[in-house]
Design an enzyme around this catalytic site. Structure first.
Site, short mmCIF file in Angstrom:
data_model
loop_
_atom_site.label_atom_id
_atom_site.label_comp_id
_atom_site.label_asym_id
_atom_site.label_seq_id
_atom_site.Cartn_x
_atom_site.Cartn_y
_atom_site.Cartn_z
N CYS A 71 1.10 12.26 -2.88
CA CYS A 71 1.03 13.14 -3.93
C CYS A 71 2.51 14.03 -4.10
O CYS A 71 3.25 13.34 -4.60
CB CYS A 71 0.12 14.40 -3.52
SG CYS A 71 -0.45 15.12 -5.06
N TYR A 72 2.63 15.15 -3.81
CA TYR A 72 3.83 15.66 -3.99
C TYR A 72 4.95 14.97 -3.18
O TYR A 72 6.15 14.82 -3.84
CB TYR A 72 3.83 17.18 -3.70
CG TYR A 72 4.91 18.16 -4.11
CD1 TYR A 72 5.49 18.40 -5.17
CD2 TYR A 72 6.00 18.36 -2.66
CE1 TYR A 72 6.51 19.13 -5.23
CE2 TYR A 72 7.04 19.19 -3.12
CZ TYR A 72 7.54 19.64 -4.11
OH TYR A 72 8.48 20.14 -4.56
N LYS A 125 -10.16 21.20 16.47
CA LYS A 125 -11.66 21.56 16.92
C LYS A 125 -12.38 20.28 17.39
O LYS A 125 -12.79 20.33 18.59
CB LYS A 125 -12.08 22.37 15.86
CG LYS A 125 -13.61 22.73 16.37
CD LYS A 125 -13.37 24.25 17.11
CE LYS A 125 -14.73 25.08 17.35
NZ LYS A 125 -14.13 26.37 17.70
N HIS A 128 -4.51 11.42 -2.78
CA HIS A 128 -4.73 12.01 -1.50
C HIS A 128 -5.44 11.16 -0.67
O HIS A 128 -6.58 11.13 -0.49
CB HIS A 128 -5.35 13.38 -1.47
CG HIS A 128 -4.47 14.50 -2.24
ND1 HIS A 128 -3.73 15.21 -1.42
CD2 HIS A 128 -4.28 15.03 -3.54
CE1 HIS A 128 -3.01 16.01 -2.04
NE2 HIS A 128 -3.26 15.88 -3.21
N SER A 148 -16.14 33.62 26.12
CA SER A 148 -17.07 34.09 25.23
C SER A 148 -18.23 33.33 24.99
O SER A 148 -19.29 33.72 24.50
CB SER A 148 -16.18 34.18 23.88
OG SER A 148 -16.05 32.54 23.37
N GLY A 149 -18.37 32.20 25.68
CA GLY A 149 -19.48 31.33 25.42
C GLY A 149 -19.27 30.06 24.36
O GLY A 149 -19.79 29.32 24.28
N GLY A 150 -18.19 30.38 23.73
CA GLY A 150 -17.86 29.41 22.57
C GLY A 150 -16.94 28.09 23.23
O GLY A 150 -16.77 28.18 24.33
N VAL A 151 -16.85 27.01 22.39
CA VAL A 151 -16.36 25.87 22.72
C VAL A 151 -15.02 26.30 23.20
O VAL A 151 -14.46 25.59 24.28
CB VAL A 151 -16.34 24.97 21.68
CG1 VAL A 151 -15.67 23.64 22.01
CG2 VAL A 151 -17.49 24.83 20.90
N ASP A 152 -13.86 27.00 22.59
CA ASP A 152 -12.58 26.98 22.70
C ASP A 152 -12.31 27.24 24.29
O ASP A 152 -11.56 27.09 25.00
CB ASP A 152 -11.87 27.91 21.58
CG ASP A 152 -12.10 27.24 20.44
OD1 ASP A 152 -12.78 26.09 20.25
OD2 ASP A 152 -11.63 27.92 19.48
N SER A 153 -12.89 28.59 24.49
CA SER A 153 -12.38 29.50 25.81
C SER A 153 -13.18 28.70 26.87
O SER A 153 -12.73 28.47 27.93
CB SER A 153 -13.24 30.80 25.82
OG SER A 153 -14.41 30.97 25.52
N ALA A 154 -14.25 27.90 26.90
CA ALA A 154 -14.94 27.16 27.76
C ALA A 154 -14.28 25.85 28.20
O ALA A 154 -13.83 25.60 29.24
CB ALA A 154 -16.26 26.76 27.26
N GLU A 170 -5.87 11.41 2.41
CA GLU A 170 -6.60 12.06 3.63
C GLU A 170 -7.95 12.78 3.36
O GLU A 170 -8.69 13.07 4.13
CB GLU A 170 -5.76 13.08 3.96
CG GLU A 170 -5.71 14.37 3.17
CD GLU A 170 -4.52 14.28 1.88
OE1 GLU A 170 -4.13 13.10 1.60
OE2 GLU A 170 -4.19 15.14 1.50
N GLY A 228 1.25 19.00 -2.19
CA GLY A 228 1.64 20.60 -2.30
C GLY A 228 1.29 20.98 -3.71
O GLY A 228 1.14 20.26 -4.56
#
Ligand code: XMP
Length: 526
Positions: A88-89, A381, A176, A230-236, A178, A61
């Site tokens: 880290c923090y 995602k 870090h 919408s044609g996008g990944v998420d809604s599909a 990550e 942080g």
């Protein structure tokens, strides 16, 4: 709400001390096939422990442990017998809470540093080199580990860069792990999870599908649901999951606003329907959108018009679906492709319904009286893409680049007309074709192709001088679109794209490359 229920077994809680490190850590934990969730550092320790976590990670942080009002953590966290890993923090908090010494030395260390491992066989470092690159970002430094801890690594600046206590299952690193620049970071994190906390790598997106199908059936019962595609990944992917759970009780709506890229409407109408068997209502609203956009060049104004028209068209379609539904199966649910980062950013999943706001075209009215079905609320995602692939969605949809809701409408600088859209669609299709042919799709995050319709530049084509429009290529690499860098595409690929666009697209006589990072430049041009 999913976030208010006790965490599932074998959940790692990532305590968020700010500055977006927590999301990356949570993703890395899931890459290690262990389920993780983010909680705010303001959550009382009893509440964290009540969720029965298999392990806890304290993120980095921006604060110094000595700053007034800096976030702290109750010592009880370290005494509950739950394995804890501080980064880290989080590492410094662990050190100070347990009686170690953190000095406000002013000895700052930022960026890539060499870490010297003094106990190569330790729980965290086994099998990793004694000198390794790590990413540092801190002002204070730990000079003495708490009692009972073994110091396992240091740097030139920091005498205690890692400590471990196997008996209490408490571990910490100053850097870090990550971030990609920490070369063995993922391995060290996995050592904590598997060796330190004794977890098994069993979490998969396959389990997610089963779990969500059950949950959706329980939530929706015999009622009906609507989903805007919408044609996008998420809604599909959200729609495909809900379709798997409730079949014909779901109806999808796709508004063709005429601002889509080449072949994208066909992908939804044919390929998506073929892959899922979903009931789809397509509304052809191109003319309506073009009429509404006529004469408008201001980007904010364009966004508003597109958003407004979208809502009107969607509401009309929705009313028709509601009117057609049988009385004993009223339409009560709306499916949304909300992702985990949206949930975290809107308050750490405290349970408020979150309709994407800034990016809300795909965008729905705020006063909808629907209950939300959000099967992707816990996913990142890349996990959504995996779920989509497992559900058998076409590759073109699963690996689609992010595309803004207002579509090509915000990739034309100037007024949006049918002619300009057709021209931009051609240029965009060429760029995508060449990037795919060069195998670069997975290298770049997205590559907006922009038409500078209000600009003309002189060219020489064939026998004469031309006065045409420039096209801008904006290839970027990014992990989450919050920040981005311009992609260093091979010159020969850029050359092919440029030659083809200027040869094949009427009225374009110049192709330019955007070499701005974000910040300062946004990804879209508008
Ligand atoms: P900027 O241009 O803000 O874009 O750097 C960040 C990311 O968001 C996408 N974007 C949108 N997505 N509706 C969306 O669904 C929108 O109105 C919108 N505007 C920008 C953009 O493509 C990039 O991935």
């Amino acid at each position: 709400m999913p976030s208010a229920s006790p965490a599932a077994p074998d959940t790692v809680l990532v305590v968020d001390f700010g500055a977006q490190y927590a999301q990356l850590i949570a993703r890395r934990v899931r890459e290690a096939r262990v389920y993780s969730e983010i909680v705010p550092s303001t959550m009382p320790v009893e509440e964290m422990l009540a969720r029965n976590p298999a392990a806890i990670i304290l993120s980095g942080g921006p604060s110094s442990v000595y700053e007034e009002g800096a976030p702290t953590v109750d010592r009880a966290l370290f005494e509950a017998g739950v394995p804890v890993f501080g980064m880290c923090y989080g590492f410094q908090l662990m050190a100070t809470s347990l009686g170690g010494v953190v000095d406000n030395t002013g000895a700052r260390e930022y960026g890539r540093t060499s870490l010297t491992v003094s106990r190569p066989g330790s729980t965290l470092f086994e099998g990793t080199p004694s000198e390794q690159a790590v990413w540092m970002s801190h002002g204070d430094a730990c000079s003495a580990a708490p009692e009972g801890f073994t110091v396992t690594a240091s740097t030139d600046v920091v005498p205690v860069a890692a400590f471990e206590n196997d008996e209490k299952k408490l571990y910490g690193v100053q850097y870090h792990p990550e971030v990609m620049h920490s070369t063995y970071g993922q391995q060290v994190l996995e050592h904590f999870l598997y060796r330190g906390a004794g977890l098994q790598p069993t979490w998969t997106t396959g389990n997610v599908i089963e779990e969500q199908v059950e949950a959706i059936r329980a939530q929706v019962g015999t009622k009906r649901a609507i989903c805007g595609l919408s044609g996008g990944v998420d809604s599909a992917v959200a729609a495909a999951l809900v379709q798997k759970a409730i079949g014909s009780q779901l109806t999808c709506v796709y508004v063709d606003h005429g601002l889509m890229r080449k072949d994208e409407t066909a992908q939804v109408e044919k390929d998506f329907v073929a892959a899922t068997g979903v009931q789809l209502k397509v509304v052809d609203a191109e003319e309506r959108f073009l009429n509404a956009l006529a004469g408008v060049s201001d980007p904010e104004e364009k966004r508003k018009i597109i958003g407004r028209e979208f809502i009107r068209v969607f509401e009309q379609a929705q009313a028709e679906i509601i009117a057609e539904a049988p009385d004993d199966q009223p339409v009560e649910f709306l499916v949304q492709g909300t992702l985990y980062p949206d949930v975290v950013e809107s308050g750490g999943g405290t349970g408020t319904a979150n309709i994407k706001s800034h990016h809300n075209v795909g965008g729905l009215p705020e006063d909808l009286e629907f209950k939300l079905v959000e099967p992707l609320r816990k996913l990142f995602k890349d996990e959504v893409r995996m779920v989509g692939a497992e559900l058998g969605l076409p590759d073109e949809i699963v690996h689609r680049q992010p595309f803004p809701g207002p579509g090509l409408g915000i990739r034309i600088v100037g007024e949006v007309t049918k002619e300009r859209l057709d021209l931009l669609r051609e240029a965009d299709a060429i760029a995508r074709e060449e990037l795919t042919a060069a195998g670069l799709d997975r290298e770049i995050w997205q590559c907006p192709v922009v038409l500078l319709a209000d600009v003309r530049s002189v060219g020489v084509q064939g026998d004469g001088r031309t006065y045409g429009h420039p096209i801008v290529l904006r290839p970027v690499s990014s992990e989450d679109a919050m920040t981005a860098d311009w992609s260093r595409l091979p010159y020969d690929v850029l050359a092919r794209i440029s030659t083809r666009i200027t040869n094949e697209v009427k009225d374009v006589n110049r192709v330019v490359l955007d070499v701005t990072s974000k910040p300062p430049g946004t990804i879209e041009w508008e």
